[in-house]
Scaffold this motif. Sequence first.
Motif, PDB file in Angstrom:
ATOM      1  N   ARG A  98      20.840  10.563 -47.709  1.00  0.00           N
ATOM      2  CA  ARG A  98      21.107  11.806 -48.453  1.00  0.00           C
ATOM      3  C   ARG A  98      19.771  12.506 -48.600  1.00  0.00           C
ATOM      4  O   ARG A  98      18.883  12.050 -49.302  1.00  0.00           O
ATOM      5  CB  ARG A  98      21.717  11.502 -49.814  1.00  0.00           C
ATOM      6  CG  ARG A  98      21.964  12.753 -50.681  1.00  0.00           C
ATOM      7  CD  ARG A  98      22.738  13.742 -49.862  1.00  0.00           C
ATOM      8  NE  ARG A  98      23.165  14.916 -50.552  1.00  0.00           N
ATOM      9  CZ  ARG A  98      22.831  16.148 -50.174  1.00  0.00           C
ATOM     10  NH1 ARG A  98      21.977  16.356 -49.181  1.00  0.00           N
ATOM     11  NH2 ARG A  98      23.349  17.194 -50.763  1.00  0.00           N
ATOM     12  N   THR A  99      19.590  13.599 -47.858  1.00  0.00           N
ATOM     13  CA  THR A  99      18.311  14.292 -47.878  1.00  0.00           C
ATOM     14  C   THR A  99      18.119  15.032 -49.199  1.00  0.00           C
ATOM     15  O   THR A  99      19.080  15.368 -49.895  1.00  0.00           O
ATOM     16  CB  THR A  99      18.206  15.290 -46.718  1.00  0.00           C
ATOM     17  OG1 THR A  99      19.209  16.279 -46.869  1.00  0.00           O
ATOM     18  CG2 THR A  99      18.365  14.581 -45.377  1.00  0.00           C
ATOM     19  N   THR A 100      16.862  15.274 -49.511  1.00  0.00           N
ATOM     20  CA  THR A 100      16.511  16.068 -50.681  1.00  0.00           C
ATOM     21  C   THR A 100      15.292  16.909 -50.320  1.00  0.00           C
ATOM     22  O   THR A 100      14.363  16.419 -49.678  1.00  0.00           O
ATOM     23  CB  THR A 100      16.239  15.185 -51.920  1.00  0.00           C
ATOM     24  OG1 THR A 100      15.956  16.025 -53.054  1.00  0.00           O
ATOM     25  CG2 THR A 100      15.087  14.222 -51.722  1.00  0.00           C
ATOM     26  N   GLY A 101      15.321  18.176 -50.651  1.00  0.00           N
ATOM     27  CA  GLY A 101      14.209  19.057 -50.310  1.00  0.00           C
ATOM     28  C   GLY A 101      14.288  19.549 -48.876  1.00  0.00           C
ATOM     29  O   GLY A 101      15.311  19.423 -48.211  1.00  0.00           O
ATOM     30  N   GLY A 102      13.173  20.066 -48.395  1.00  0.00           N
ATOM     31  CA  GLY A 102      13.124  20.700 -47.087  1.00  0.00           C
ATOM     32  C   GLY A 102      12.836  19.744 -45.955  1.00  0.00           C
ATOM     33  O   GLY A 102      12.582  18.547 -46.156  1.00  0.00           O
ATOM     34  N   VAL A 103      12.873  20.293 -44.748  1.00  0.00           N
ATOM     35  CA  VAL A 103      12.558  19.552 -43.525  1.00  0.00           C
ATOM     36  C   VAL A 103      11.382  20.258 -42.866  1.00  0.00           C
ATOM     37  O   VAL A 103      11.446  21.465 -42.610  1.00  0.00           O
ATOM     38  CB  VAL A 103      13.769  19.534 -42.559  1.00  0.00           C
ATOM     39  CG1 VAL A 103      13.426  18.783 -41.284  1.00  0.00           C
ATOM     40  CG2 VAL A 103      14.995  18.940 -43.242  1.00  0.00           C
ATOM     41  N   ASP A 104      10.311  19.506 -42.618  1.00  0.00           N
ATOM     42  CA  ASP A 104       9.130  20.070 -41.973  1.00  0.00           C
ATOM     43  C   ASP A 104       9.142  19.719 -40.495  1.00  0.00           C
ATOM     44  O   ASP A 104       9.387  18.564 -40.129  1.00  0.00           O
ATOM     45  CB  ASP A 104       7.840  19.535 -42.617  1.00  0.00           C
ATOM     46  CG  ASP A 104       7.674  19.991 -44.052  1.00  0.00           C
ATOM     47  OD1 ASP A 104       8.048  21.141 -44.357  1.00  0.00           O
ATOM     48  OD2 ASP A 104       7.183  19.198 -44.871  1.00  0.00           O
ATOM     49  N   TRP A 105       8.868  20.698 -39.641  1.00  0.00           N
ATOM     50  CA  TRP A 105       8.779  20.503 -38.206  1.00  0.00           C
ATOM     51  C   TRP A 105       7.388  20.894 -37.742  1.00  0.00           C
ATOM     52  O   TRP A 105       6.889  21.976 -38.087  1.00  0.00           O
ATOM     53  CB  TRP A 105       9.822  21.363 -37.486  1.00  0.00           C
ATOM     54  CG  TRP A 105       9.675  21.385 -35.998  1.00  0.00           C
ATOM     55  CD1 TRP A 105       9.850  20.333 -35.150  1.00  0.00           C
ATOM     56  CD2 TRP A 105       9.317  22.504 -35.190  1.00  0.00           C
ATOM     57  NE1 TRP A 105       9.640  20.733 -33.836  1.00  0.00           N
ATOM     58  CE2 TRP A 105       9.304  22.074 -33.834  1.00  0.00           C
ATOM     59  CE3 TRP A 105       9.005  23.826 -35.446  1.00  0.00           C
ATOM     60  CZ2 TRP A 105       9.000  22.912 -32.769  1.00  0.00           C
ATOM     61  CZ3 TRP A 105       8.701  24.657 -34.391  1.00  0.00           C
ATOM     62  CH2 TRP A 105       8.710  24.205 -33.062  1.00  0.00           C
ATOM     63  N   THR A 106       6.747  19.991 -36.992  1.00  0.00           N
ATOM     64  CA  THR A 106       5.443  20.276 -36.399  1.00  0.00           C
ATOM     65  C   THR A 106       5.601  20.172 -34.894  1.00  0.00           C
ATOM     66  O   THR A 106       5.965  19.113 -34.365  1.00  0.00           O
ATOM     67  CB  THR A 106       4.372  19.273 -36.883  1.00  0.00           C
ATOM     68  OG1 THR A 106       4.332  19.300 -38.312  1.00  0.00           O
ATOM     69  CG2 THR A 106       3.013  19.612 -36.311  1.00  0.00           C
ATOM     70  N   ARG A 107       5.328  21.263 -34.216  1.00  0.00           N
ATOM     71  CA  ARG A 107       5.430  21.276 -32.758  1.00  0.00           C
ATOM     72  C   ARG A 107       4.349  20.394 -32.153  1.00  0.00           C
ATOM     73  O   ARG A 107       3.201  20.395 -32.607  1.00  0.00           O
ATOM     74  CB  ARG A 107       5.294  22.702 -32.239  1.00  0.00           C
ATOM     75  CG  ARG A 107       5.537  22.822 -30.757  1.00  0.00           C
ATOM     76  CD  ARG A 107       5.481  24.249 -30.303  1.00  0.00           C
ATOM     77  NE  ARG A 107       5.694  24.306 -28.870  1.00  0.00           N
ATOM     78  CZ  ARG A 107       6.254  25.330 -28.249  1.00  0.00           C
ATOM     79  NH1 ARG A 107       6.649  26.387 -28.940  1.00  0.00           N
ATOM     80  NH2 ARG A 107       6.404  25.312 -26.952  1.00  0.00           N
ATOM     81  N   GLY A 108       4.724  19.629 -31.129  1.00  0.00           N
ATOM     82  CA  GLY A 108       3.761  18.775 -30.441  1.00  0.00           C
ATOM     83  C   GLY A 108       2.683  19.589 -29.751  1.00  0.00           C
ATOM     84  O   GLY A 108       2.820  20.785 -29.521  1.00  0.00           O
ATOM     85  N   THR A 109       1.606  18.906 -29.394  1.00  0.00           N
ATOM     86  CA  THR A 109       0.471  19.550 -28.750  1.00  0.00           C
ATOM     87  C   THR A 109       0.789  19.852 -27.281  1.00  0.00           C
ATOM     88  O   THR A 109       1.329  18.999 -26.576  1.00  0.00           O
ATOM     89  CB  THR A 109      -0.764  18.629 -28.819  1.00  0.00           C
ATOM     90  OG1 THR A 109      -0.987  18.280 -30.181  1.00  0.00           O
ATOM     91  CG2 THR A 109      -1.989  19.303 -28.242  1.00  0.00           C
ATOM     92  N   ALA A 110       0.446  21.040 -26.850  1.00  0.00           N
ATOM     93  CA  ALA A 110       0.671  21.429 -25.451  1.00  0.00           C
ATOM     94  C   ALA A 110      -0.239  20.616 -24.546  1.00  0.00           C
ATOM     95  O   ALA A 110      -1.384  20.295 -24.902  1.00  0.00           O
ATOM     96  CB  ALA A 110       0.397  22.922 -25.261  1.00  0.00           C
ATOM     97  N   ALA A 111       0.259  20.264 -23.380  1.00  0.00           N
ATOM     98  CA  ALA A 111      -0.544  19.524 -22.396  1.00  0.00           C
ATOM     99  C   ALA A 111      -1.765  20.362 -22.025  1.00  0.00           C
ATOM    100  O   ALA A 111      -1.678  21.575 -21.858  1.00  0.00           O
ATOM    101  CB  ALA A 111       0.287  19.208 -21.171  1.00  0.00           C
ATOM    102  N   GLY A 112      -2.900  19.707 -21.945  1.00  0.00           N
ATOM    103  CA  GLY A 112      -4.126  20.403 -21.585  1.00  0.00           C
ATOM    104  C   GLY A 112      -4.778  21.142 -22.731  1.00  0.00           C
ATOM    105  O   GLY A 112      -5.789  21.799 -22.556  1.00  0.00           O
ATOM    106  N   ALA A 113      -4.179  21.051 -23.937  1.00  0.00           N
ATOM    107  CA  ALA A 113      -4.755  21.777 -25.093  1.00  0.00           C
ATOM    108  C   ALA A 113      -5.839  20.963 -25.756  1.00  0.00           C
ATOM    109  O   ALA A 113      -5.919  19.793 -25.681  1.00  0.00           O
ATOM    110  CB  ALA A 113      -3.684  22.114 -26.101  1.00  0.00           C
TER     111      ALA A 113
END
Length: 148
Positions: free
Chosen positions: A133-148
């Motif tokens: 049972r979730t509570t609060g928000g969901v944080d999404w962090t995009r993965g690092t681009a190849a070669g970055a």
Amino acid sequence: MMSDQFILYGATVERSTDGTTWEAIPECKSIAVPAVETDYQEATSLDSPDGFKEYVKGLKDAGVISLSCGYTPAGYEQQLSDQAETAAIYYRTTLPPAPSQSSGDVFEFRGFPTPQPEGSDVGGIVGMTISIRTTGGVDWTRGTAAGA
């Protein structure tokens, strides 16, 4: 152009009681990523144009999600301990990197777990579903681009 899709194998699902020290949930067979839904409150009045209902955005909810796992005594014990906690548990799901990434996307949220051992076939593997049972928000962090 080559597809940027990938398979789930290699993803990780972890939990923590403090949000800093992470431990894998053993034998996961699925990932934990909540879908955030928004409630809409009806705001129709006698002045609503052309007899159409009107709505305003209400509160958001990430709901209840299910995590499919293989049953292990250690995994069940871990989840019973988490269920006994007063505070919500921290969860982190890390996807494998897409072909265009050097690291995968990460989803973080909090919730209250309920573990349920499962088995319906005398010759089958015993499983466990963890309802969170979730509570609060969901944080999404995009993965690092190849070669970055």
